[in-house]
Design an enzyme around this catalytic site. Structure first.
Site, PDB file in Angstrom:
ATOM      1  N   HIS A  10     -19.517 -19.156  60.102  1.00  0.00           N
ATOM      2  CA  HIS A  10     -18.452 -18.400  60.213  1.00  0.00           C
ATOM      3  C   HIS A  10     -17.112 -19.137  59.621  1.00  0.00           C
ATOM      4  CE1 HIS A  10     -16.462 -21.305  63.419  1.00  0.00           C
ATOM      5  NE2 HIS A  10     -17.713 -20.811  63.557  1.00  0.00           N
ATOM      6  N   THR A  13     -11.455 -21.673  62.227  1.00  0.00           N
ATOM      7  CA  THR A  13     -10.770 -21.067  63.288  1.00  0.00           C
ATOM      8  C   THR A  13      -9.749 -21.811  63.890  1.00  0.00           C
ATOM      9  OG1 THR A  13     -12.266 -22.000  65.269  1.00  0.00           O
ATOM     10  CG2 THR A  13     -13.050 -19.735  64.326  1.00  0.00           C
ATOM     11  N   ASN A  16     -11.029 -24.788  65.433  1.00  0.00           N
ATOM     12  CA  ASN A  16     -11.699 -25.825  64.617  1.00  0.00           C
ATOM     13  C   ASN A  16     -10.800 -26.841  64.194  1.00  0.00           C
ATOM     14  OD1 ASN A  16     -13.748 -23.706  62.653  1.00  0.00           O
ATOM     15  ND2 ASN A  16     -14.576 -24.800  64.343  1.00  0.00           N
ATOM     16  N   GLU A  83     -23.709 -19.392  69.063  1.00  0.00           N
ATOM     17  CA  GLU A  83     -23.715 -20.872  68.913  1.00  0.00           C
ATOM     18  C   GLU A  83     -24.402 -21.559  70.103  1.00  0.00           C
ATOM     19  OE1 GLU A  83     -24.057 -23.692  67.457  1.00  0.00           O
ATOM     20  OE2 GLU A  83     -21.902 -24.064  66.907  1.00  0.00           O
ATOM     21  N   ARG A 105     -20.513 -38.524  76.522  1.00  0.00           N
ATOM     22  CA  ARG A 105     -20.503 -38.943  75.001  1.00  0.00           C
ATOM     23  C   ARG A 105     -21.588 -40.112  74.878  1.00  0.00           C
ATOM     24  NH1 ARG A 105     -16.045 -38.844  70.838  1.00  0.00           N
ATOM     25  NH2 ARG A 105     -14.605 -38.540  72.381  1.00  0.00           N
TER      26      ARG A 105
END
Length: 190
Positions: A10, A13, A16, A83, A105
């Protein structure tokens, strides 16, 4: 599963730009994202695409509509192209994740393929969904299909089409404004 297809991510956005994990939440395309979708549409004109298979998420669907309208293709929504589910981390930046999920993380880095987002899914879990998406698009398509998906799921789609293992799948990059043409396991960028 089709042996010849086109695959795109895509357009850009708002999230993003903010470096937020979108997962299965949504954020609208930016003006650049709309231009990226238009540019992709121009690059695939005349390539035999009669079916555009799209993730149902708004950012992918908006990209797919722009492409399908320009090339005169049928648009089919394929749920499995969505996604990876980022669960409780969807909508957050990595700084926010570090605060709310200390150590996540590091845990992810230790087993990136098998690690699942809290309340979401892992790459390993999503790979089966990617395979089902390829099969669904193959059955639903006439001509060479174009699939509109996402960064993480796009890696898995490309890995399956090329016969890559997990480590190789995760090393792939799936940027916006790139068209991947995959034919018989060979990949090239347009």
């Amino acid at each position: 599963m089709p042996d010849h297809l086109f695959l795109v991510r895509h357009g850009q956005t708002r999230w993003n730009l903010e470096h937020r994990l979108q997962g299965q939440l949504d954020s609208p395309l930016t003006a650049d994202g709309i231009r990226q979708a238009q540019s992709i549409a121009e690059r695939v004109v005349g390539r035999g695409i009669r079916t555009v298979c799209s993730s149902p998420l708004g950012r992918a669907r908006q990209t797919a509509v722009i492409i399908a309208d320009r090339i005169g293709a049928e648009l089919i929504e394929v749920a499995e192209l969505a996604e990876l589910d980022h669960g409780e981390m969807a909508g957050l930046t990595w700084d926010e994740i570090d605060q709310r999920f200390p150590g996540a993380r590091e845990d992810r880095a230790a087993n990136r393929y098998g690690w699942a987002f809290p309340g979401g899914e892992s790459y390993a879990q999503a790979r089966g969904r990617a395979r089902r998406a390829l099969s669904s698009c193959g059955w639903a398509s006439t001509g060479v299909p174009l699939l509109v998906s996402h960064e993480m799921l796009g890696r898995l789609l490309r890995a399956d089409l090329r016969g890559l293992d997990a480590a190789s799948a995760l090393s792939l990059r799936h940027p916006q404004d790139v068209v991947f043409e995959i034919d018989g396991g060979t990949e090239r960028m347009l």
